[in-house]
Design a protein around this motif. Structure first.
Motif, PDB file in Angstrom:
ATOM      1  N   UNK A  76      20.383 -27.086   7.440  1.00  0.00           N
ATOM      2  CA  UNK A  76      19.794 -25.839   6.977  1.00  0.00           C
ATOM      3  C   UNK A  76      18.317 -25.686   7.291  1.00  0.00           C
ATOM      4  N   UNK A  77      17.724 -26.664   7.972  1.00  0.00           N
ATOM      5  CA  UNK A  77      16.289 -26.591   8.278  1.00  0.00           C
ATOM      6  C   UNK A  77      16.024 -25.541   9.340  1.00  0.00           C
ATOM      7  N   UNK A  78      14.982 -24.712   9.109  1.00  0.00           N
ATOM      8  CA  UNK A  78      14.515 -23.780  10.134  1.00  0.00           C
ATOM      9  C   UNK A  78      13.011 -23.925  10.276  1.00  0.00           C
ATOM     10  N   UNK A  79      12.506 -23.627  11.464  1.00  0.00           N
ATOM     11  CA  UNK A  79      11.071 -23.737  11.718  1.00  0.00           C
ATOM     12  C   UNK A  79      10.273 -22.872  10.746  1.00  0.00           C
ATOM     13  N   UNK A  80      10.696 -21.618  10.596  1.00  0.00           N
ATOM     14  CA  UNK A  80       9.903 -20.652   9.837  1.00  0.00           C
ATOM     15  C   UNK A  80       9.868 -20.984   8.353  1.00  0.00           C
ATOM     16  N   UNK A  81      10.969 -21.482   7.802  1.00  0.00           N
ATOM     17  CA  UNK A  81      10.954 -21.890   6.399  1.00  0.00           C
ATOM     18  C   UNK A  81      10.009 -23.056   6.188  1.00  0.00           C
ATOM     19  N   UNK A  82       9.997 -23.972   7.142  1.00  0.00           N
ATOM     20  CA  UNK A  82       9.146 -25.148   7.008  1.00  0.00           C
ATOM     21  C   UNK A  82       7.664 -24.799   7.166  1.00  0.00           C
ATOM     22  N   UNK A  83       7.355 -23.890   8.082  1.00  0.00           N
ATOM     23  CA  UNK A  83       5.959 -23.510   8.303  1.00  0.00           C
ATOM     24  C   UNK A  83       5.420 -22.595   7.213  1.00  0.00           C
ATOM     25  N   UNK A  84       6.295 -21.821   6.605  1.00  0.00           N
ATOM     26  CA  UNK A  84       5.845 -20.897   5.560  1.00  0.00           C
ATOM     27  C   UNK A  84       5.407 -19.551   6.086  1.00  0.00           C
ATOM     28  N   UNK A  85       5.602 -19.319   7.373  1.00  0.00           N
ATOM     29  CA  UNK A  85       5.304 -18.031   7.991  1.00  0.00           C
ATOM     30  C   UNK A  85       6.291 -17.836   9.136  1.00  0.00           C
ATOM     31  N   UNK A  86       6.207 -16.719   9.843  1.00  0.00           N
ATOM     32  CA  UNK A  86       7.172 -16.454  10.903  1.00  0.00           C
ATOM     33  C   UNK A  86       6.516 -16.550  12.276  1.00  0.00           C
ATOM     34  N   UNK A  87       7.351 -16.749  13.298  1.00  0.00           N
ATOM     35  CA  UNK A  87       6.823 -16.759  14.664  1.00  0.00           C
ATOM     36  C   UNK A  87       6.221 -15.403  15.012  1.00  0.00           C
ATOM     37  N   UNK A  88       6.792 -14.344  14.479  1.00  0.00           N
ATOM     38  CA  UNK A  88       6.257 -13.009  14.740  1.00  0.00           C
ATOM     39  C   UNK A  88       4.826 -12.899  14.242  1.00  0.00           C
ATOM     40  N   UNK A  89       4.567 -13.429  13.046  1.00  0.00           N
ATOM     41  CA  UNK A  89       3.213 -13.393  12.492  1.00  0.00           C
ATOM     42  C   UNK A  89       2.257 -14.270  13.302  1.00  0.00           C
ATOM     43  N   UNK A  90       2.735 -15.440  13.710  1.00  0.00           N
ATOM     44  CA  UNK A  90       1.879 -16.327  14.509  1.00  0.00           C
ATOM     45  C   UNK A  90       1.566 -15.686  15.853  1.00  0.00           C
ATOM     46  N   UNK A  91       2.567 -15.067  16.463  1.00  0.00           N
ATOM     47  CA  UNK A  91       2.351 -14.374  17.733  1.00  0.00           C
ATOM     48  C   UNK A  91       1.292 -13.290  17.589  1.00  0.00           C
ATOM     49  N   UNK A  92       1.395 -12.487  16.522  1.00  0.00           N
ATOM     50  CA  UNK A  92       0.412 -11.423  16.283  1.00  0.00           C
ATOM     51  C   UNK A  92      -0.981 -12.012  16.109  1.00  0.00           C
ATOM     52  N   UNK A  93      -1.073 -13.080  15.335  1.00  0.00           N
ATOM     53  CA  UNK A  93      -2.364 -13.736  15.103  1.00  0.00           C
ATOM     54  C   UNK A  93      -2.966 -14.215  16.425  1.00  0.00           C
TER      55      UNK A  93
END
Length: 246
Positions: free
Chosen positions: A195-212
């Motif tokens: 059940x592990x996903x990158x975004x749950x573990x990081x606490x943010x989404x790739x979409x948000x990181x991309x925008x940043x």
């Protein structure tokens, strides 16, 4: 994207030539980033590229997706199951840690996952040595900026062709390269535990990181998380620290 693909292929060829080696190898996880790199190295070295599938306490669906990438790219591949090797090693580590006063079950869970990543790195280099290949990594710009990779694990590579591409751009590359649709659309996961996903573990989404990363405005909560992850992971992006010469 096709122009960028051509430039990436040429860059890969140049770096291997500079190293005086024969080709390139990548670990195929079944995720989009490794799928893109698999297609790139197959284009760069049609006869001298290799994909390595390394199950290690893994979800069987990941290996199925990895084999779809092998089929779509046409790359030669090997499967080396590291599950029993990891069990032998980490059970000994865990046994000794439990005898100390500082046993930390949560930290041990992460240590278990990172050990798997480092076993895969060790395996990639052992196979690469046999063929005279460079090891090609799969980290994208979002993962590199936030440090979302294992130091000397999936971060222990020779080349990082996707390091300037956002996750969204990696998806565009995947479409242009012909990566299977279900690999492109699956939730990004390092496969560390059920059940592990990158975004749950990081606490943010790739979409948000991309925008940043593109200088766009993001919610304050996401900005703080991204900057904290970046600041905490400086050591991952640098060589081992050394004191000044006395």
């Amino acid at each position: 994207m096709e122009q960028k693909i051509e430039k990436l292929v040429q860059w890969l060829q140049d770096k291997v030539k500079e190293a005086g080696l024969n080709g390139a190898i990548v670990g195929i996880s079944g995720g989009i980033d490794s799928a893109v790199v698999t297609h790139l190295i197959k284009r760069a070295f049609p006869e001298q590229s290799l994909g390595l599938i390394m199950p290690c306490k893994s979800n069987p669906h990941d290996q199925q997706d990895a084999l779809k990438v092998v089929e779509s790219s046409g790359i030669n591949h090997l499967v080396i199951d590291l599950t029993s090797t990891h069990q032998t090693l980490f059970s000994q580590i865990e046994e000794q840690l439990k005898q100390t006063s500082q046993w930390n079950e949560k930290a041990a869970k992460l240590g278990d996952a990172n050990t798997r990543a480092r076993l895969r790195m060790t395996t990639l280099y052992a196979v690469a040595n046999n063929f005279g290949y460079l090891v090609v990594g799969t980290d994208n710009a979002a993962e590199w900026h936030t440090g979302y990779f294992t130091k000397y694990g999936d971060g222990g590579v020779d080349l990082v062709p996707l390091v300037h591409f956002t996750k969204g751009e990696v998806r565009e590359l995947a479409v242009a390269l012909g990566v299977p649709e279900d690999v492109i659309t699956k939730a990004p996961s390092a496969g560390l535990w059920e059940g592990q996903t990158d975004e749950n573990e990081m606490g943010t989404t790739y979409n948000m990181i991309d925008k940043y990363l593109k200088g766009e405005e993001v919610p304050e909560e996401d900005r703080l998380i991204i900057e904290k992850l970046h600041n905490q992971s400086h050591h991952k992006r640098e060589l081992a620290a050394a004191p000044p010469k006395f």
